[in-house]
Design a protein around this motif. Structure first.
Motif, PDB file in Angstrom:
ATOM      1  N   GLN A 264      -7.990 -10.330  -2.968  1.00 13.76           N
ATOM      2  CA  GLN A 264      -6.735  -9.671  -2.603  1.00 13.76           C
ATOM      3  C   GLN A 264      -5.718 -10.004  -3.691  1.00 13.76           C
ATOM      4  O   GLN A 264      -5.516 -11.171  -4.025  1.00 13.76           O
ATOM      5  CB  GLN A 264      -6.252 -10.140  -1.230  1.00 13.76           C
ATOM      6  CG  GLN A 264      -7.174  -9.698  -0.094  1.00 13.76           C
ATOM      7  CD  GLN A 264      -6.571  -9.932   1.280  1.00 13.76           C
ATOM      8  OE1 GLN A 264      -5.364 -10.011   1.441  1.00 13.76           O
ATOM      9  NE2 GLN A 264      -7.428 -10.026   2.290  1.00 13.76           N
ATOM     10  N   TRP A 265      -5.094  -8.951  -4.218  1.00 13.56           N
ATOM     11  CA  TRP A 265      -4.149  -9.115  -5.321  1.00 13.56           C
ATOM     12  C   TRP A 265      -2.897  -8.306  -5.003  1.00 13.56           C
ATOM     13  O   TRP A 265      -2.985  -7.205  -4.479  1.00 13.56           O
ATOM     14  CB  TRP A 265      -4.786  -8.628  -6.621  1.00 13.56           C
ATOM     15  CG  TRP A 265      -3.965  -8.960  -7.827  1.00 13.56           C
ATOM     16  CD1 TRP A 265      -3.115  -8.140  -8.496  1.00 13.56           C
ATOM     17  CD2 TRP A 265      -3.907 -10.222  -8.500  1.00 13.56           C
ATOM     18  NE1 TRP A 265      -2.527  -8.797  -9.546  1.00 13.56           N
ATOM     19  CE2 TRP A 265      -2.993 -10.085  -9.571  1.00 13.56           C
ATOM     20  CE3 TRP A 265      -4.529 -11.453  -8.298  1.00 13.56           C
ATOM     21  CZ2 TRP A 265      -2.695 -11.121 -10.436  1.00 13.56           C
ATOM     22  CZ3 TRP A 265      -4.235 -12.485  -9.152  1.00 13.56           C
ATOM     23  CH2 TRP A 265      -3.335 -12.320 -10.214  1.00 13.56           C
ATOM     24  N   PHE A 266      -1.736  -8.860  -5.337  1.00 18.12           N
ATOM     25  CA  PHE A 266      -0.482  -8.242  -4.917  1.00 18.12           C
ATOM     26  C   PHE A 266       0.336  -7.793  -6.126  1.00 18.12           C
ATOM     27  O   PHE A 266       0.517  -8.547  -7.083  1.00 18.12           O
ATOM     28  CB  PHE A 266       0.320  -9.217  -4.059  1.00 18.12           C
ATOM     29  CG  PHE A 266      -0.464  -9.731  -2.885  1.00 18.12           C
ATOM     30  CD1 PHE A 266      -0.793  -8.881  -1.838  1.00 18.12           C
ATOM     31  CD2 PHE A 266      -0.901 -11.042  -2.844  1.00 18.12           C
ATOM     32  CE1 PHE A 266      -1.532  -9.346  -0.762  1.00 18.12           C
ATOM     33  CE2 PHE A 266      -1.636 -11.511  -1.770  1.00 18.12           C
ATOM     34  CZ  PHE A 266      -1.955 -10.651  -0.728  1.00 18.12           C
ATOM     35  N   THR A 267       0.827  -6.574  -6.048  1.00 13.79           N
ATOM     36  CA  THR A 267       1.569  -5.990  -7.157  1.00 13.79           C
ATOM     37  C   THR A 267       3.062  -6.273  -7.089  1.00 13.79           C
ATOM     38  O   THR A 267       3.760  -6.109  -8.091  1.00 13.79           O
ATOM     39  CB  THR A 267       1.361  -4.464  -7.187  1.00 13.79           C
ATOM     40  OG1 THR A 267       1.803  -3.907  -5.928  1.00 13.79           O
ATOM     41  CG2 THR A 267      -0.098  -4.122  -7.389  1.00 13.79           C
ATOM     42  N   ASN A 268       3.570  -6.662  -5.932  1.00 17.40           N
ATOM     43  CA  ASN A 268       5.009  -6.898  -5.799  1.00 17.40           C
ATOM     44  C   ASN A 268       5.368  -8.372  -5.947  1.00 17.40           C
ATOM     45  O   ASN A 268       6.388  -8.840  -5.447  1.00 17.40           O
ATOM     46  CB  ASN A 268       5.519  -6.383  -4.453  1.00 17.40           C
ATOM     47  CG  ASN A 268       4.885  -7.127  -3.275  1.00 17.40           C
ATOM     48  OD1 ASN A 268       3.772  -7.630  -3.377  1.00 17.40           O
ATOM     49  ND2 ASN A 268       5.594  -7.179  -2.161  1.00 17.40           N
TER      50      ASN A 268
END
Length: 652
Positions: A194-198
């Motif tokens: 899981q990777w977050f852009t914000n």
């Protein structure tokens, strides 16, 4: 075996040996028993940390770095986008991206909010829409697990790609993962990061978890214990359905055995009560034995329906015979009443039954038919359709508010395998404010501890020794809140009161502690291999109130049935305005006390009332604690990634 893995194993051995040497010395020679109230908690906390190190070393012992599947992707796929109350446009952005996945599939929005606008938006894009049926009305909903379980019976794909409402998938996500299922028919799950852009580089909320979605999951993968994380994962439908059916059968068997145990106790008690009536005693004793035999038959895997049908026939026959006996008893009672001596009361002028004779009639035993009827009612309550649930078969685990890890552990216990594919193939949104992050972490911790208390991996059948340790290690980590409390209190107590938890700050102490500490840090650096992990170390200490609350509330839920509230993580910005001081008052209090202790400690040394070595050790300790807790101060004032970006532009 790679050189890096060999180095990790060498360091792990040294860390464990040095740690055991230090902790053994602490227990045997260095506890200041005159201050046992802080000395003993401190050595227990240190022992906890050693076990944590041992579990981490074991995790990394077989770390597996996969290049990718060998086989080509194959099989039919349903892509599930789960949602409850997220903004419709956010959900649709994810659903449209899911529809664009290159591999042939069907895309479905699973709307647990049952929104008319959501259904209309899905239809307009030609995307499938599923919500709960009326069968779920006034039944346990089981949160996300219930939403997925409902959809499983509305779709047919051999494999399921599960995405949260904010997780935008890469078009090649299925091409990069489906091949693992063809490589090994026993693979039930392929999890990706899981990777977050914000999240900006500073990441004051600690949302990115590069150590977990990397070395730790790779380590668990080496033990066939990489687990489902709720999103960005592909699962084999066959494995889930098998899990649901086995769970259904086990639940039915357990409920049947509970009912039969109750029936056995009831009939045994009634049989003992009727010893003075040989005919009734024999009838009830025989029925009691029938129930015992029924329990044994079910334990030997005989079909429950057949066993309970035979038992019910015997109960009906016994009831008929007992009714005949009751009728005969009633006839005898009527004759006895007719024969009761009657005399006229001289004062009242009425007829009075002789009291002695009436007492003799009243002491007769009541009919045992009620007990047999109660047993019959217990059997009637055994329903194969599980009317207390919306659907009898629940493939994804419902024992926890975090269904993902619980489901993975059940799959592993049944012999299925899992894969961790270390490639970012979906990008999502992390919490943007401290309140939301704290609620999210609390829910994760509560769910993990629910599983620990309800289905302890150390005692779970079907798991290998390595799998038991991998799951236990995750659960064990959430007990760190109690150790953190001690690590915060010990230097404060020494600097302010001069109470020493060890016998002395001697050469023996430093000769054992410093090599252990440095080797531990070196192992961590080699495992991380350039990954920034300081934020994770900060939050492991700074979230001590969250971890403690998770343990206590989960215990109250499992043992005392106190409900837990399920909060969906917001993905659409900040949850509230203002500073969230109420949520972090324990950490802020700890910061104030640490600063006060630091000042008092320095003053004590200056006036000659404090030990220089002890003060130096504890001021360094206080400095580390303050550095870790400082992230809470940053998080309190954090305004979200948009504001951070604007500020960065202004600085530039």
């Amino acid at each position: 075996m790679s050189r890096r893995l060999i180095l990790i194993r060498i360091l792990a051995v040294f860390v464990v040996l040095l740690g055991v040497n230090y902790i053994a010395w602490r227990w045997l020679e260095s506890i200041n028993w005159s201050a046992w109230w802080i000395a003993v908690p401190l050595v227990i906390a240190e022992t906890y940390s050693l076990i944590d190190t041992l579990l981490f070393s074991t995790t990394m012992w077989r770390a597996k770095e996969r290049e990718g599947p060998e086989s080509e992707p194959e099989g039919t796929v349903d892509v599930f986008v789960t949602t409850y109350n997220e903004p419709i446009e956010m959900v649709m952005e994810t659903a449209r991206a899911a529809k664009r996945i290159a591999y042939p599939h069907e895309t479905w929005i699973l709307d647990d909010g049952d929104r008319v606008e959501m259904a209309a938006a899905a239809r307009a894009e030609g995307i499938g829409y599923i919500t709960r049926s009326a069968d779920w009305q006034d039944k346990p909903r089981h949160a996300k697990a219930g939403n997925l379980n409902n959809a499983l019976f509305e779709t047919e794909g051999e494999f399921l790609l599960i995405l949260d409402a904010d997780q935008i998938p890469d078009p090649l996500i299925l091409h990069r993962t489906l091949g693992y299922f063809a490589d090994d028919a026993q693979v039930a799950l392929v999890q990706t990061p899981q990777w977050f852009t914000n999240v900006n580089e500073a990441d004051p909320l600690g949302s990115q978890a590069p150590l977990f979605y990397g070395p730790i999951q790779q380590g668990k993968d080496g033990w066939n214990a990489a687990f489902f994380c709720g999103s960005n994962a592909v699962l084999r439908r066959e494995s889930l359905m098998q899990l649901g059916i086995v769970g259904y059968v086990r639940e039915l068997e357990d409920s049947t055995q509970r009912s039969l145990r109750a029936a056995e106790r009831l009939l045994g008690r009634e049989a003992r009560r009727q010893r003075s009536v040989p005919k009734l005693h024999a009838e009830l004793r025989d029925l009691h034995q029938d129930v015992i035999q029924a329990r044994a038959a079910i334990s030997q895997a005989e079909p429950i329906a057949e066993v309970t049908y035979r038992l019910r026939a015997k109960i009906d026959a016994a009831s008929s015979r007992l009714v005949d006996n009751d009728l005969a008893t009633m006839a005898d009672d009527l004759l006895a009443i007719h024969a009761l001596p009657v005399q006229r009361d001289a004062e009242l002028g009425s007829l009075v039954v002789d009291d002695v004779a009436l007492d003799a009639l009243a002491t007769r035993e009541l009919s045992p038919l009620g007990a047999v009827k109660s047993v019959a009612a217990l059997l009637d309550a055994l329903r194969v359709d599980r009317p207390e649930e919306a659907q009898p078969i629940q493939p994804l685990a419902t024992i926890s508010v975090t269904e993902d890890m619980a489901t993975a552990m059940q799959l592993h216990g049944m012999g299925w395998r899992s894969v961790y594919h270390h490639e970012v193939l979906a990008r999502g949104l992390a919490p943007e404010d401290l309140q939301t992050m704290l609620k999210q972490r609390l829910r994760w911790a509560q769910g993990t501890m629910q599983v620990f208390l309800r289905d302890n991996p150390l005692a779970k059948k079907g798991l290998s020794a390595g799998q038991r340790l991998m799951y236990f290690g995750t659960m064990w980590s959430y007990l760190s809140g109690f150790a953190a409390l001690v690590y915060l209190a010990a230097p404060i107590i020494y600097l302010t009161l001069g109470v020493l938890p060890v016998t002395a700050w001697s050469v023996d102490f430093f000769a054992r502690f410093i090599p252990y500490f440095l080797m531990n840090q070196l192992l961590f650096l080699v495992v991380a291999r350039g990954i920034r992990t300081w934020r994770g170390q900060q939050y492991s200490l700074a979230l001590f109130p969250v971890w403690i609350k998770a343990c206590t509330s989960s215990f109250a839920n499992v043992v005392f049935k106190k409900p837990l509230s399920f909060v969906v993580t917001r993905k659409d910005g900040r949850s509230a305005e203002g500073l969230p001081l109420r949520e972090v008052w324990p950490q802020l209090t700890a910061i104030v006390l640490l600063i006060i202790a630091f000042v008092i400690g320095i003053i004590r040394v200056l006036v000659g009332a404090g030990d220089g070595t002890g003060t130096l050790v504890n001021t360094v300790w206080v400095g580390y604690d303050l550095a870790a807790l400082s992230i809470i101060v940053q998080a309190v004032f954090y305004k979200g990634p948009a504001a951070y970006a604007e500020e960065s532009k202004g600085v530039t």
